[in-house]
Design a protein around this motif. Structure first.
Motif, short mmCIF file in Angstrom:
data_model
loop_
_atom_site.label_atom_id
_atom_site.label_comp_id
_atom_site.label_asym_id
_atom_site.label_seq_id
_atom_site.Cartn_x
_atom_site.Cartn_y
_atom_site.Cartn_z
N THR A 147 38.05 53.13 71.58
CA THR A 147 37.49 51.81 72.27
C THR A 147 36.71 52.02 72.96
N PHE A 148 35.43 52.85 72.91
CA PHE A 148 34.53 52.68 74.02
C PHE A 148 33.95 51.51 74.55
N ASN A 149 33.96 50.59 73.38
CA ASN A 149 33.55 49.16 73.77
C ASN A 149 34.45 48.61 74.79
N LEU A 150 35.57 48.88 74.76
CA LEU A 150 36.64 48.09 75.71
C LEU A 150 36.23 48.29 77.11
#
Lengths: 398, 386
Positions: A252-255
């Motif tokens: 979940t890098f986008n988190l």
């Protein structure tokens, strides 16, 4: 109701090398063997007493595939059952979980777990960057570095208060590290340097500055786990593993870009909430006598304290500001100096458990907490928010 | 000029230009400023450009520079001669850098390492270590005086007094010496460094021994062998094996990311939508992990949006695709593209010129590459809408 276990498991041996930026004087199996020898001496055992060896680190960092084969000469695993664990930053914590499970299940009576890293031999940031998915994130990532947490805390608490609290925690940790002879980094920082460091420590990403961030260290940690019967027979003061929990989710890098914390509970808070619920712990700050946290930077250490201790609002900032996290304080945090003092990644999360156990035994030396330590918590962290928590007890009375 | 580890700051800068490696500085046009405090410090600038380098000592620092190093003389010398760990000094704040950090990190490619010149060992250097080299276990019950009469260039006279298991050294020759060594200073150095055979020197008369010959024969035992201090201090050089790993890799995108990349080639940003919880995924993923179900519906979002977060990076890290150190600072950003909400942010890079101007909440739009191949690089970066 904690994890089901067929029998209780005690920690009966602990060994750590000196942590350092460079250990060119030894190769990998030799360095590992230092920690293994210390652990065997600590337990009063020999290689013959070990039923099974669990070995772990992060392969990409040294670019050695199946290093456990090479390291057999250092771990003493020849002819024994052996397993390998490689779960990134959490490796050390997962090694403890695996060893506990192997003994608790009844499969083995005595298990040796070894975590190590020799980060000087590879390229850590390059290795971590390669962890991100190759289709998209890899091109955008800067190793484990992000200024997102600093930015979010500054938005929530104001620039002055947030930056002060993070740097105060950094100096608290350095004070602890100065008491631990195994520390890789102990600078002798003092509180009168706080303003200077806030302005002049080089920026890495946003308000994440060099002084806040953990190092790349060489070092190894070994621990020996035994069934209740064996532990009582072999050790004067075994430390009991009460429970452990592992929580992770999709990459979940986008988190990291999230604004709305309510929508997505962090794995840290989720893991802590579940672990404390099933063990009947209502107030973790009061229950635990020490918390060894995997704090990759002072910003994360500060932010995550709120998550792990299930705090609200600015309670975590107040704990730093009121000196409650120092040795002798209400909840001593990382008497060892923590990850910002030494970070041999595959060993790092195991060192948290090892140091927590040493505190319970009263064998931590210069950084021993002066009051009795009966209940300890250790955390591991890796990947994009992957959490392992381990609870240790002095007495078999839960 | 203050010396640290046997070297001055001037020693280092006076050899800077001759240590320049044009092949390591191709395409570099930079001025590096040094502000070095403490005894023996000062201000220097090193200019690099057009395959040449020039070093100047200055009264005040140049107003314009590519990068500046601020430190104290002891730390500077210590780092240069390898006695102080540069990274640790940097972390402890004893070294500070301003400007382009990546340029400072390239310096080891542009200049060869400074090696302190070897200073020749003199007869005085050696004789002055006599007390340290004295071995009392071989001198029990001795009450003697040993004279050293060094002739010629670099010569001088000393007396070693051995009594009660102790040795002291005096300048000058005592009367009534038990034994006396008479030799040229040059030959004495060679004898002590093992370059001249003692029997040859004695036989040829270059070394004269006067007095108690039995004691003279014992001297090599009474005084341990001289070891030049550089060798004694030099850390044993450990053998390390250098390996550079470079592997061509190929990763399958799969049908879902494949569709997303096809969209990028047509300047479209596609998200996929979870049929259960309705969240959009950017880039799309095969399933919605929390709901454990396939997300087959695609919707076009953006291409404009609002910044939710900026990471301004100063750490000179390697680009994983090229291995080259990235130029800093650079910024990555998270954008809430039009049509997305809450945590459905999109991660990409921010235009360099917008780094110190853009803020969360600002409108941005993608700048597309002219030739799009279906990769993250089809979007060059996001730029602020003005």
């Amino acid at each position: 109701m904690s994890h089901k276990r067929n029998r209780n498991v005690g920690i009966i041996g602990i060994g750590q090398t000196q942590y350092s930026s460079h250990r060119e004087d030894v190769n990998q199996p030799e360095m590992i063997n230092e920690a293994v020898r210390f652990a065997l001496e600590d337990a009063g055992l020999t290689y013959d007493d070990i039923d099974c060896v669990v070995h772990g680190n992060m392969e990409l960092f040294e670019m050695v595939h199946q290093p456990d084969l090479w390291h057999t000469i250092g771990t003493g695993a020849y002819g024994k059952d052996a397993y390998r664990v490689t779960t990134g930053g959490t490796t050390g914590a997962t090694l403890v979980c695996a060893a506990d499970n192997l003994v608790a299940s009844g499969m083995y009576d005595i298990v040796l777990a070894v975590g190590f890293e020799k980060l000087q031999e590879g390229h850590t940031t390059g290795g971590i960057t390669n962890m991100a998915d190759p289709l998209w994130s890899r091109n955008l990532q800067t190793g484990a570095l992000t200024g997102a947490t600093a930015g979010a805390m500054i938005r929530e608490f104001g620039e002055e208060r947030a930056r002060r609290a993070a740097m105060k925690l950094r100096i608290d940790m350095d004070k602890h590290a100065m008491l631990n002879p195994n520390s890789h980094r102990s600078f002798g920082l003092d509180y009168d340097q706080l303003d200077d460091l806030m302005e002049n420590s080089p920026k890495l990403v946003g308000e994440l500055r060099l002084i806040h961030m953990c190092s790349q260290s060489d070092g190894a940690c070994a621990m020996i786990f035994a069934s209740e019967e064996k532990a009582k027979e072999l050790s004067d003061k075994p430390v009991w593993i009460r429970d452990h929990i592992t929580i992770h989710r999709e990459e979940t890098f986008n988190l990291f870009g999230k604004e709305d914390a309510e929508r997505e509970e962090t794995t840290h808070r989720f893991a802590a909430r579940k672990l404390f619920e099933r063990n009947g712990i209502d107030n973790p700050v009061d229950y635990f006598d020490v918390f060894e946290m995997y704090d990759p930077s002072s910003w994360w250490g500060l932010d995550w304290l709120r998550e792990f201790m299930l705090l609200e609002g600015d309670e975590h900032l107040k704990m730093v500001e009121n000196d409650e996290l120092k040795i002798g304080g209400r909840l001593p945090l990382n008497p060892s100096g923590g990850v910002v003092a030494a970070n041999p990644i595959g060993a790092t999360a195991m060192v948290r458990v090892a140091e927590a156990a040493l505190q319970i035994r009263g064998d931590a030396g210069g950084h021993q907490i002066p009051s009795e330590v009966k209940h300890a918590l250790a955390s591991g962290f890796g990947g994009t928010l992957w959490t392992v928590l381990t609870m240790l007890e002095k007495d078999l009375d839960w | 000029m203050a010396e640290y580890f046997g070297t001055t700051v001037d020693d280092i800068f006076s050899t800077q230009t001759e240590r320049f490696r044009p092949e390591g500085a191709e395409g570099v046009d930079a001025v590096i400023a040094y502000d070095i405090s403490g005894a023996g410090g000062g201000r220097w600038m090193v200019a690099i450009g057009g395959g040449k380098s020039e070093t100047k000592k200055l009264d005040s620092l140049p107003a314009e520079f590519t990068a500046k190093m601020i430190t104290d003389a002891e730390t500077f010398v210590g780092m240069t001669v390898g006695r102080i760990d540069g990274m640790e000094a940097f972390q402890a704040g004893r070294v500070r850098a301003e400007g382009d950090m990546a340029m400072l990190l390239r310096l080891p490619q542009m200049f060869t390492k400074y090696v302190p010149p070897k200073k020749p060992i003199t007869a005085r250097d050696i004789i002055e270590t006599a007390v340290d080299r004295f071995q009392p276990q071989y001198a029990q019950e001795l009450d003697v005086t040993v004279g050293y009469d060094f002739t010629g260039k670099g010569g001088g006279q000393w007396t070693a007094v051995i009594k009660d298991g102790k040795c002291t050294l005096e300048e000058g020759l005592r009367d009534n010496l038990t034994v006396s060594n008479i030799v040229s200073a040059e030959d004495y150095v060679d004898l002590m460094l093992g370059k001249l055979d003692p029997m040859v020197a004695f036989g040829s008369g270059r070394l004269k021994l006067v007095g108690d010959m039995e004691l003279a024969m014992k001297l090599p035992k009474i005084f341990a062998k001289f070891v030049p201090s550089e060798e004694a201090e030099a850390v044993e050089e450990l053998i390390v094996l250098k390996k550079i790993i470079s592997v061509d890799m190929e990763y399958s995108t799969g049908p879902v990311m494949g569709q997303f990349f096809e969209g990028l080639m047509e300047k479209k940003i596609l998200a996929n939508v979870c049929p259960k919880c309705g969240r959009k995924q950017l880039p799309p993923r095969e399933v919605c992990a929390p709901c454990r179900c396939r997300a087959d519906e695609f919707v076009e979002v953006g291409p404009g949006g609002e910044i939710t977060m900026i990471d301004d990076t100063y750490y000179a890290s390697p680009d994983p695709l090229t291995g080259e150190t990235r130029e800093t600072p650079y910024g990555s950003l998270h954008v809430l593209l039009d049509g997305c909400k809450d945590n459905e942010t999109f991660w990409h890079m921010l235009k360099k010129n917008d780094l110190f101007d853009a803020q969360p909440g600002d409108r941005v739009r993608p700048v597309w590459a002219d030739e799009r191949t279906g990769s993250v690089n089809d979007i060059l970066y996001f730029e602020k809408v003005r």
